[in-house]
Scaffold this motif. Structure first.
Motif, PDB file in Angstrom:
ATOM      1  N   GLU A  61       0.868  -1.298   0.132  1.00  0.00           N
ATOM      2  CA  GLU A  61      -0.167   0.032   0.084  1.00  0.00           C
ATOM      3  C   GLU A  61       0.993   1.356  -0.013  1.00  0.00           C
ATOM      4  O   GLU A  61       2.197   1.213   0.475  1.00  0.00           O
ATOM      5  CB  GLU A  61      -0.695   0.079   1.336  1.00  0.00           C
ATOM      6  CG  GLU A  61      -1.818  -1.264   1.271  1.00  0.00           C
ATOM      7  CD  GLU A  61      -2.620  -1.111   2.603  1.00  0.00           C
ATOM      8  OE1 GLU A  61      -2.348  -0.284   3.399  1.00  0.00           O
ATOM      9  OE2 GLU A  61      -3.514  -1.994   2.872  1.00  0.00           O
ATOM     10  N   ILE A  62       0.153   2.460  -0.354  1.00  0.00           N
ATOM     11  CA  ILE A  62       0.938   3.745  -0.264  1.00  0.00           C
ATOM     12  C   ILE A  62       0.439   4.305   1.047  1.00  0.00           C
ATOM     13  O   ILE A  62      -0.944   4.591   1.038  1.00  0.00           O
ATOM     14  CB  ILE A  62       0.793   4.609  -1.341  1.00  0.00           C
ATOM     15  CG1 ILE A  62       1.420   3.894  -2.687  1.00  0.00           C
ATOM     16  CG2 ILE A  62       1.346   6.156  -1.196  1.00  0.00           C
ATOM     17  CD1 ILE A  62       1.322   4.782  -4.088  1.00  0.00           C
ATOM     18  N   ARG A  63       1.421   4.591   1.905  1.00  0.00           N
ATOM     19  CA  ARG A  63       1.025   5.153   3.151  1.00  0.00           C
ATOM     20  C   ARG A  63       0.724   6.586   3.009  1.00  0.00           C
ATOM     21  O   ARG A  63      -0.185   7.169   3.739  1.00  0.00           O
ATOM     22  CB  ARG A  63       1.740   4.573   4.513  1.00  0.00           C
ATOM     23  CG  ARG A  63       1.759   3.294   4.577  1.00  0.00           C
ATOM     24  CD  ARG A  63       0.953   2.808   5.521  1.00  0.00           C
ATOM     25  NE  ARG A  63       1.048   1.438   5.993  1.00  0.00           N
ATOM     26  CZ  ARG A  63       0.359   0.534   6.080  1.00  0.00           C
ATOM     27  NH1 ARG A  63      -0.956   0.713   5.610  1.00  0.00           N
ATOM     28  NH2 ARG A  63       0.623  -0.759   6.489  1.00  0.00           N
ATOM     29  N   SER A  64       1.500   7.240   2.394  1.00  0.00           N
ATOM     30  CA  SER A  64       1.595   8.629   2.162  1.00  0.00           C
ATOM     31  C   SER A  64       2.529   9.150   0.938  1.00  0.00           C
ATOM     32  O   SER A  64       2.995   8.255   0.679  1.00  0.00           O
ATOM     33  CB  SER A  64       2.177   9.439   3.448  1.00  0.00           C
ATOM     34  OG  SER A  64       3.614   8.977   3.576  1.00  0.00           O
ATOM     35  N   MET A  65       2.251  10.207   0.534  1.00  0.00           N
ATOM     36  CA  MET A  65       2.959  10.605  -0.675  1.00  0.00           C
ATOM     37  C   MET A  65       3.140  11.986  -0.408  1.00  0.00           C
ATOM     38  O   MET A  65       2.201  12.876  -0.180  1.00  0.00           O
ATOM     39  CB  MET A  65       2.112  10.365  -1.888  1.00  0.00           C
ATOM     40  CG  MET A  65       2.741  10.583  -3.249  1.00  0.00           C
ATOM     41  SD  MET A  65       2.145   9.599  -4.700  1.00  0.00           S
ATOM     42  CE  MET A  65       0.432  10.840  -4.665  1.00  0.00           C
ATOM     43  N   GLU A  66       4.604  12.570  -0.568  1.00  0.00           N
ATOM     44  CA  GLU A  66       4.904  13.795  -0.384  1.00  0.00           C
ATOM     45  C   GLU A  66       5.329  14.414  -1.821  1.00  0.00           C
ATOM     46  O   GLU A  66       6.082  13.534  -2.855  1.00  0.00           O
ATOM     47  CB  GLU A  66       6.235  13.866   0.412  1.00  0.00           C
ATOM     48  CG  GLU A  66       6.114  13.277   1.825  1.00  0.00           C
ATOM     49  CD  GLU A  66       4.839  14.268   2.531  1.00  0.00           C
ATOM     50  OE1 GLU A  66       5.011  15.422   2.315  1.00  0.00           O
ATOM     51  OE2 GLU A  66       4.213  13.736   3.372  1.00  0.00           O
ATOM     52  N   PRO A  67       5.036  15.721  -2.353  1.00  0.00           N
ATOM     53  CA  PRO A  67       5.729  16.354  -3.288  1.00  0.00           C
ATOM     54  C   PRO A  67       7.063  16.504  -3.300  1.00  0.00           C
ATOM     55  O   PRO A  67       7.714  16.770  -2.161  1.00  0.00           O
ATOM     56  CB  PRO A  67       4.900  17.729  -3.521  1.00  0.00           C
ATOM     57  CG  PRO A  67       4.345  17.899  -2.099  1.00  0.00           C
ATOM     58  CD  PRO A  67       4.320  16.590  -1.445  1.00  0.00           C
ATOM     59  N   VAL A  68       7.578  16.512  -4.488  1.00  0.00           N
ATOM     60  CA  VAL A  68       9.054  17.023  -4.501  1.00  0.00           C
ATOM     61  C   VAL A  68       9.127  17.905  -5.567  1.00  0.00           C
ATOM     62  O   VAL A  68       9.043  17.773  -6.825  1.00  0.00           O
ATOM     63  CB  VAL A  68      10.126  15.654  -4.948  1.00  0.00           C
ATOM     64  CG1 VAL A  68      11.521  16.097  -5.152  1.00  0.00           C
ATOM     65  CG2 VAL A  68       9.780  14.554  -4.015  1.00  0.00           C
ATOM     66  N   GLY A  69       9.389  19.306  -5.110  1.00  0.00           N
ATOM     67  CA  GLY A  69       9.322  20.417  -5.964  1.00  0.00           C
ATOM     68  C   GLY A  69       8.152  20.364  -6.891  1.00  0.00           C
ATOM     69  O   GLY A  69       6.901  20.077  -6.205  1.00  0.00           O
ATOM     70  N   SER A  70       8.139  20.818  -8.035  1.00  0.00           N
ATOM     71  CA  SER A  70       7.073  20.818  -8.654  1.00  0.00           C
ATOM     72  C   SER A  70       7.004  19.864  -9.910  1.00  0.00           C
ATOM     73  O   SER A  70       6.495  20.038 -11.072  1.00  0.00           O
ATOM     74  CB  SER A  70       6.733  22.524  -9.318  1.00  0.00           C
ATOM     75  OG  SER A  70       8.084  22.622 -10.250  1.00  0.00           O
ATOM     76  N   TYR A  71       8.084  18.699  -9.770  1.00  0.00           N
ATOM     77  CA  TYR A  71       8.059  17.838 -10.793  1.00  0.00           C
ATOM     78  C   TYR A  71       8.042  16.458 -10.511  1.00  0.00           C
ATOM     79  O   TYR A  71       8.152  15.589 -11.453  1.00  0.00           O
ATOM     80  CB  TYR A  71       9.702  18.061 -11.375  1.00  0.00           C
ATOM     81  CG  TYR A  71      10.670  17.647 -10.387  1.00  0.00           C
ATOM     82  CD1 TYR A  71      11.092  16.316 -10.364  1.00  0.00           C
ATOM     83  CD2 TYR A  71      11.133  18.466  -9.305  1.00  0.00           C
ATOM     84  CE1 TYR A  71      12.121  15.955  -9.321  1.00  0.00           C
ATOM     85  CE2 TYR A  71      11.977  18.161  -8.450  1.00  0.00           C
ATOM     86  CZ  TYR A  71      12.551  16.807  -8.494  1.00  0.00           C
ATOM     87  OH  TYR A  71      13.457  16.534  -7.469  1.00  0.00           O
ATOM     88  N   ALA A  72       7.700  16.002  -9.182  1.00  0.00           N
ATOM     89  CA  ALA A  72       7.716  14.697  -8.629  1.00  0.00           C
ATOM     90  C   ALA A  72       6.931  14.433  -7.439  1.00  0.00           C
ATOM     91  O   ALA A  72       6.568  15.414  -6.805  1.00  0.00           O
ATOM     92  CB  ALA A  72       9.019  14.150  -8.690  1.00  0.00           C
ATOM     93  N   VAL A  73       6.719  13.211  -7.223  1.00  0.00           N
ATOM     94  CA  VAL A  73       6.202  12.715  -5.902  1.00  0.00           C
ATOM     95  C   VAL A  73       6.915  11.641  -5.278  1.00  0.00           C
ATOM     96  O   VAL A  73       7.594  10.868  -6.155  1.00  0.00           O
ATOM     97  CB  VAL A  73       4.840  12.175  -5.957  1.00  0.00           C
ATOM     98  CG1 VAL A  73       3.702  13.521  -6.174  1.00  0.00           C
ATOM     99  CG2 VAL A  73       4.471  11.350  -6.820  1.00  0.00           C
TER     100      VAL A  73
END
Length: 117
Positions: A61-73
């Motif tokens: 499962e994906i527990r959480s997801m963080e943005p990485v700048g404005s180009y990725a997660v």
């Protein structure tokens, strides 16, 4: 010009990331698929031929997801994996090539006598 997501939804019950891009394309990427195709060095290795076959990821499962700048997660998976940075281009590529990449993955599992379980 690269496509940019207009919406990303994590469907926890079905374990699918739904991602819509500004060119009108939408992809439904299972968490397992994202996990086994992580762009991290842990999965890809540090060069050609150093890839590490991922096994037993069917229920990840994906527990959480963080943005990485404005180009990725950067998703945090339930198996502790959290080092893969998924650029928009890479997510788009995974969506465009999903059938082919999934078949290749299943063939590698079979050849290794390994399981998705």
């Amino acid at each position: 010009m690269s496509a940019v997501p207009t919406e990303i939804k994590l469907h926890q019950k079905s374990r699918v990331m739904e991602i819509a891009f500004d060119d009108g394309k939408t992809f439904r990427l299972p968490y397992e698929y994202l996990r086994v195709h992580s762009p991290s060095a842990e999965v890809r290795g540090h060069g050609p031929g150093q890839e590490v076959l991922q096994t037993g990821k069917k229920s990840v499962e994906i527990r959480s997801m963080e943005p990485v700048g404005s180009y990725a997660v950067q998703p945090q998976f339930s198996d502790g994996h959290a080092t893969g940075i998924y650029s928009w281009d890479y997510l788009y590529e995974l969506g465009q090539n999903q059938d082919k990449l999934w078949k290749e993955y299943l063939a590698k599992l079979q050849a290794a006598g390994a399981s998705r379980e």
